[in-house]
Design a protein around this motif. Sequence first.
Motif, PDB file in Angstrom:
ATOM      1  N   UNK A  99       3.916   6.123  -5.369  1.00 39.39           N
ATOM      2  CA  UNK A  99       3.860   6.282  -6.827  1.00 39.39           C
ATOM      3  C   UNK A  99       2.749   7.262  -7.207  1.00 39.39           C
ATOM      4  N   UNK A 100       1.599   7.163  -6.554  1.00 38.75           N
ATOM      5  CA  UNK A 100       0.496   8.087  -6.838  1.00 38.75           C
ATOM      6  C   UNK A 100       0.863   9.522  -6.461  1.00 38.75           C
ATOM      7  N   UNK A 101       1.527   9.687  -5.337  1.00 34.46           N
ATOM      8  CA  UNK A 101       1.960  11.011  -4.911  1.00 34.46           C
ATOM      9  C   UNK A 101       2.933  11.619  -5.916  1.00 34.46           C
ATOM     10  N   UNK A 102       3.878  10.826  -6.377  1.00 35.09           N
ATOM     11  CA  UNK A 102       4.834  11.313  -7.382  1.00 35.09           C
ATOM     12  C   UNK A 102       4.139  11.655  -8.692  1.00 35.09           C
ATOM     13  N   UNK A 103       3.173  10.840  -9.091  1.00 39.19           N
ATOM     14  CA  UNK A 103       2.439  11.101 -10.329  1.00 39.19           C
ATOM     15  C   UNK A 103       1.645  12.398 -10.224  1.00 39.19           C
ATOM     16  N   UNK A 104       0.998  12.630  -9.079  1.00 39.95           N
ATOM     17  CA  UNK A 104       0.238  13.868  -8.895  1.00 39.95           C
ATOM     18  C   UNK A 104       1.183  15.058  -8.880  1.00 39.95           C
ATOM     19  N   UNK A 105       2.311  14.907  -8.228  1.00 39.16           N
ATOM     20  CA  UNK A 105       3.289  15.994  -8.168  1.00 39.16           C
ATOM     21  C   UNK A 105       3.830  16.337  -9.551  1.00 39.16           C
ATOM     22  N   UNK A 106       4.156  15.320 -10.335  1.00 38.78           N
ATOM     23  CA  UNK A 106       4.748  15.553 -11.642  1.00 38.78           C
ATOM     24  C   UNK A 106       3.734  15.965 -12.699  1.00 38.78           C
ATOM     25  N   UNK A 107       2.556  15.365 -12.676  1.00 42.33           N
ATOM     26  CA  UNK A 107       1.591  15.589 -13.752  1.00 42.33           C
ATOM     27  C   UNK A 107       0.316  16.274 -13.259  1.00 42.33           C
ATOM     28  N   UNK A 108       0.311  16.747 -12.038  1.00 40.23           N
ATOM     29  CA  UNK A 108      -0.907  17.268 -11.427  1.00 40.23           C
ATOM     30  C   UNK A 108      -1.428  18.565 -11.996  1.00 40.23           C
ATOM     31  N   UNK A 109      -0.645  19.321 -12.623  1.00 38.04           N
ATOM     32  CA  UNK A 109      -1.147  20.577 -13.147  1.00 38.04           C
ATOM     33  C   UNK A 109      -0.103  21.278 -13.977  1.00 38.04           C
ATOM     34  N   UNK A 168       0.822  -1.202   0.000  1.00 37.38           N
ATOM     35  CA  UNK A 168       0.000   0.000   0.000  1.00 37.38           C
ATOM     36  C   UNK A 168       0.866   1.266   0.000  1.00 37.38           C
ATOM     37  N   UNK A 169       1.943   1.293   0.785  1.00 39.68           N
ATOM     38  CA  UNK A 169       2.812   2.464   0.850  1.00 39.68           C
ATOM     39  C   UNK A 169       3.510   2.725  -0.481  1.00 39.68           C
ATOM     40  N   UNK A 170       3.879   1.658  -1.158  1.00 45.85           N
ATOM     41  CA  UNK A 170       4.539   1.819  -2.454  1.00 45.85           C
ATOM     42  C   UNK A 170       3.575   2.402  -3.483  1.00 45.85           C
ATOM     43  N   UNK A 171       2.333   1.955  -3.464  1.00 50.03           N
ATOM     44  CA  UNK A 171       1.326   2.482  -4.394  1.00 50.03           C
ATOM     45  C   UNK A 171       1.054   3.957  -4.078  1.00 50.03           C
ATOM     46  N   UNK A 172       0.929   4.288  -2.792  1.00 51.82           N
ATOM     47  CA  UNK A 172       0.693   5.683  -2.405  1.00 51.82           C
ATOM     48  C   UNK A 172       1.853   6.589  -2.817  1.00 51.82           C
TER      49      UNK A 172
END
Length: 72
Positions: A11-21, A5-9
């Motif tokens: 990766x999701x955090x990095x994806x939002x940071x990089x591609x979030x806006x 679960x921590x690894x998925x979170x």
Amino acid sequence: MAPGMWQILLVLLLAVLLFGGRGKIASVMGDFAKGITSFRKGLRDEENTEETSNDASGSLGAETRDDEKTGS
């Protein structure tokens, strides 16, 4: 081995940071660069303060040492 679960979170955090806006990466890196710049400026100011205090006390210390050498 399945991702936890921590690894998925993470990766999701990095994806939002990089591609979030638009401009997210630029703003994050700009803030990071400003932090480094202000840190270096603070170090420089601290060194200048130490040098001026060392110069003032160093000149007094040199006179004292000269007096001690001639007196002995």
